[in-house]
Design an enzyme around this catalytic site. Structure first.
Site, PDB file in Angstrom:
ATOM      1  N   GLY A   1      -1.213  -3.899   0.817  1.00  0.00           N
ATOM      2  CA  GLY A   1      -0.472  -4.464  -0.314  1.00  0.00           C
ATOM      3  C   GLY A   1      -1.332  -4.538  -1.558  1.00  0.00           C
TER       4      GLY A   1
ATOM      5  N   GLY B   1       0.007  -8.171  -7.172  1.00  0.00           N
ATOM      6  CA  GLY B   1      -0.362  -9.566  -6.965  1.00  0.00           C
ATOM      7  C   GLY B   1      -1.769  -9.785  -6.450  1.00  0.00           C
TER       8      GLY B   1
ATOM      9  N   GLY C   1      -3.202  -8.901  -3.624  1.00  0.00           N
ATOM     10  CA  GLY C   1      -3.868  -7.733  -3.022  1.00  0.00           C
ATOM     11  C   GLY C   1      -4.491  -6.856  -4.090  1.00  0.00           C
TER      12      GLY C   1
ATOM     13  CE1 TYR D   1       5.654 -15.395   3.583  1.00  0.00           C
ATOM     14  CE2 TYR D   1       5.665 -17.731   3.054  1.00  0.00           C
ATOM     15  CZ  TYR D   1       5.084 -16.488   2.954  1.00  0.00           C
ATOM     16  OH  TYR D   1       3.923 -16.332   2.227  1.00  0.00           O
TER      17      TYR D   1
HETATM   18  N1  LIG Z   1       2.293 -15.667  -4.113  1.00  0.00           N
HETATM   19  C1  LIG Z   1       2.184 -16.806  -3.445  1.00  0.00           C
HETATM   20  O1  LIG Z   1       2.431 -17.898  -3.987  1.00  0.00           O
HETATM   21  C2  LIG Z   1       1.705 -16.791  -2.025  1.00  0.00           C
HETATM   22  C3  LIG Z   1       1.477 -18.019  -1.388  1.00  0.00           C
HETATM   23  C4  LIG Z   1       0.982 -18.032  -0.083  1.00  0.00           C
HETATM   24  C5  LIG Z   1       0.737 -16.842   0.562  1.00  0.00           C
HETATM   25  N2  LIG Z   1       0.988 -15.664  -0.063  1.00  0.00           N
HETATM   26  C6  LIG Z   1       0.693 -14.430   0.679  1.00  0.00           C
HETATM   27  O2  LIG Z   1      -0.101 -13.594  -0.122  1.00  0.00           O
HETATM   28  C7  LIG Z   1       0.098 -12.231   0.281  1.00  0.00           C
HETATM   29  C8  LIG Z   1       0.237 -11.356  -0.954  1.00  0.00           C
HETATM   30  O3  LIG Z   1       1.413 -11.729  -1.634  1.00  0.00           O
HETATM   31  P1  LIG Z   1       1.550 -11.649  -3.221  1.00  0.00           P
HETATM   32  O4  LIG Z   1       1.749 -13.020  -3.714  1.00  0.00           O
HETATM   33  O5  LIG Z   1       0.484 -10.813  -3.798  1.00  0.00           O
HETATM   34  O6  LIG Z   1       2.973 -10.905  -3.318  1.00  0.00           O
HETATM   35  P2  LIG Z   1       3.408  -9.506  -3.964  1.00  0.00           P
HETATM   36  O7  LIG Z   1       2.969  -9.404  -5.371  1.00  0.00           O
HETATM   37  O8  LIG Z   1       4.869  -9.402  -3.664  1.00  0.00           O
HETATM   38  O9  LIG Z   1       2.612  -8.426  -3.110  1.00  0.00           O
HETATM   39  C9  LIG Z   1       2.965  -8.177  -1.780  1.00  0.00           C
HETATM   40  C10 LIG Z   1       2.430  -6.829  -1.380  1.00  0.00           C
HETATM   41  O10 LIG Z   1       2.838  -6.578  -0.015  1.00  0.00           O
HETATM   42  C11 LIG Z   1       3.406  -5.285   0.011  1.00  0.00           C
HETATM   43  N3  LIG Z   1       4.343  -5.088   1.114  1.00  0.00           N
HETATM   44  C12 LIG Z   1       5.520  -5.715   1.338  1.00  0.00           C
HETATM   45  N4  LIG Z   1       6.116  -5.185   2.419  1.00  0.00           N
HETATM   46  C13 LIG Z   1       5.298  -4.194   2.869  1.00  0.00           C
HETATM   47  C14 LIG Z   1       5.363  -3.268   3.929  1.00  0.00           C
HETATM   48  N5  LIG Z   1       6.428  -3.194   4.744  1.00  0.00           N
HETATM   49  N6  LIG Z   1       4.335  -2.419   4.108  1.00  0.00           N
HETATM   50  C15 LIG Z   1       3.282  -2.435   3.288  1.00  0.00           C
HETATM   51  N7  LIG Z   1       3.168  -3.266   2.253  1.00  0.00           N
HETATM   52  C16 LIG Z   1       4.169  -4.139   2.049  1.00  0.00           C
HETATM   53  C17 LIG Z   1       4.091  -5.134  -1.341  1.00  0.00           C
HETATM   54  O11 LIG Z   1       4.414  -3.781  -1.588  1.00  0.00           O
HETATM   55  P3  LIG Z   1       5.585  -3.415  -2.656  1.00  0.00           P
HETATM   56  O12 LIG Z   1       5.005  -3.675  -4.005  1.00  0.00           O
HETATM   57  O13 LIG Z   1       5.855  -1.985  -2.383  1.00  0.00           O
HETATM   58  O14 LIG Z   1       6.739  -4.312  -2.340  1.00  0.00           O
HETATM   59  C18 LIG Z   1       3.004  -5.681  -2.229  1.00  0.00           C
HETATM   60  O15 LIG Z   1       2.004  -4.720  -2.427  1.00  0.00           O
HETATM   61  C19 LIG Z   1       1.291 -12.238   1.222  1.00  0.00           C
HETATM   62  O16 LIG Z   1       0.851 -12.118   2.560  1.00  0.00           O
HETATM   63  C20 LIG Z   1       1.937 -13.603   1.006  1.00  0.00           C
HETATM   64  O17 LIG Z   1       2.580 -14.072   2.180  1.00  0.00           O
HETATM   65  C21 LIG Z   1       1.450 -15.604  -1.342  1.00  0.00           C
END
Ligand SMILES: NC(=O)c1ccc[n+]([C@@H]2O[C@H](COP(=O)([O-])OP(=O)(O)OC[C@H]3O[C@@H](n4cnc5c(N)ncnc54)[C@H](OP(=O)(O)O)[C@@H]3O)[C@@H](O)[C@H]2O)c1
Length: 321
Positions: free
Chosen positions: A29, A33, A35, A183
């Site tokens: 990912g 965000g 990642g 989730y």
């Molecule tokens: N943001 C928050 O407040 C928060 C809080 C707690 C934990 N987290 C955790 O942090 C991590 C990163 O999230 P983020 O906030 O950076 O969200 P994000 O911006 O939505 O990024 C999520 C990433 O995961 C990828 N992804 C989704 N489904 C996938 C799949 N089937 N195969 C491969 N990649 C996939 C997305 O790809 P696409 O761009 O192609 O969709 C994107 O690159 C997640 O594990 C989330 O649970 C986030």
């Protein structure tokens, strides 16, 4: 360079990141965000970074943005759809064709708050993506890491794990589904996996260690599936409970590279119910340390993914390859 803010003295604000030249990191990912910020910072510190993304075009775009900040960075885009076991297998094969070692594996990609969906493999989408895909990927590349000094696997969880339970009788949410429960279960599974992996790595005498982290409330694309109140405009009610993705990424980076971090550690933001702040060592929920649940989830995950790790929990001192 890494986001530097007016951090309180002593805070782990990214300035402590050691040079990563000569090391290779894979970030799932990595196009968005947290990642993206993790991959960018590792690249800025000299690591060769594999951007594992389900949409290769988004991966290439992320690579261009990272290259603009770190012109000499060595970046590779690896197509990976974690919701597909076939894609995970192909990605692992592709990685293995070009790499004979991996120093950091950042299991970051994730999604949540989506309607009930079954993947082509027959699994519930959130559990499949957030947990099973990472379980399968890690198992398929672990032998590139086990004997590499200082290698680490970091599994990204969430504060949402705290209210969650694992329903072993209904792991795929077939009998009951709620977006929140699905989730939360997947994020608890991330922790059960990280801690069981660490226990098995230690028992096997591996160099690699496994840790966990979460970014807190990170302003990213994650909110796209949340109710309007929490996403727009400008992240709505989520905004005061959140910080930029670059700050959220620090917890993951700390787990990945802080020399004082240990296998089994869990890093999370320090303030406001773990939603904001610089990363500190925390304890996750009592449920996440349940070793029976850890073992059971491991066994079920091996069965569901058909990925059998080169580690058992009973072979201290030996790592089969
Ligand atoms: N943001 C928050 O407040 C928060 C809080 C707690 C934990 N987290 C955790 O942090 C991590 C990163 O999230 P983020 O906030 O950076 O969200 P994000 O911006 O939505 O990024 C999520 C990433 O995961 C990828 N992804 C989704 N489904 C996938 C799949 N089937 N195969 C491969 N990649 C996939 C997305 O790809 P696409 O761009 O192609 O969709 C994107 O690159 C997640 O594990 C989330 O649970 C986030």
């Amino acid at each position: 360079m890494t986001t530097k803010t007016n951090s309180p003295s002593g805070a782990w604000a990214g300035t402590q990141i050691p040079g990563q030249a000569g090391r290779t990191a894979l970030v799932t990912g990595a196009n968005s965000g947290v990642g993206f910020e993790t991959a960018k910072t590792l690249a800025e510190h000299g690591a060769a970074v594999v951007l594992a993304c389900r949409d290769p075009e988004k991966g290439q775009d992320a690579a261009r943005r990272i290259q603009a900040a770190a012109p000499t960075a060595e970046l590779t885009v690896l197509p990976l759809d974690l919701a597909s076991l076939a894609s995970v297998r192909q990605a692992a094969q592709q990685l293995r064709a070009t790499h004979d070692r991996l120093d950091l594996l950042i299991c970051n990609a994730g999604l949540g708050w989506v309607p009930y969906t079954r993947t082509a493999d027959g699994f519930e989408l959130v559990f499949a993506t957030n947990h099973l895909g990472h379980f399968a990927l890690t198992g398929r590349v672990l032998d590139l890491m086990v004997n590499v000094q200082g290698s680490r696997i970091v599994v990204v969880s969430s504060p949402a794990h705290r209210q969650a339970t694992i329903d072993f009788a209904d792991l795929q949410s077939e009998k009951h589904h709620s977006k929140r429960a699905a989730y939360g279960q997947s994020k608890l599974a991330n922790l059960l996996f990280a801690y069981e992996l660490q226990r098995r790595l230690a028992a096997a005498g591996a160099e690699a260690v496994a840790l966990a982290a979460h970014p807190g409330g990170a302003r990213s694309n994650f909110n796209r599936n949340l109710p309007w109140l929490f996403r727009g405009p400008n992240y709505g009610l989520f905004r005061p409970l959140s910080h930029p993705s670059a700050i959220g990424a620090l917890a993951i980076l700390r787990a990945a590279v802080d020399p004082s971090a240990h296998g089994g550690d869990y890093y999370a933001p320090s303030r406001r119910m773990e939603f904001t702040g610089y990363p500190v060592l925390r304890r996750s929920s009592a449920a996440s340390y349940d070793t029976n649940a850890q073992r059971l989830l491991w066994e079920i995950s091996e069965e569901l993914t058909c990925v059998h790790y080169p580690l058992t929990d009973q072979n201290p001192g030996r790592v089969s390859r």
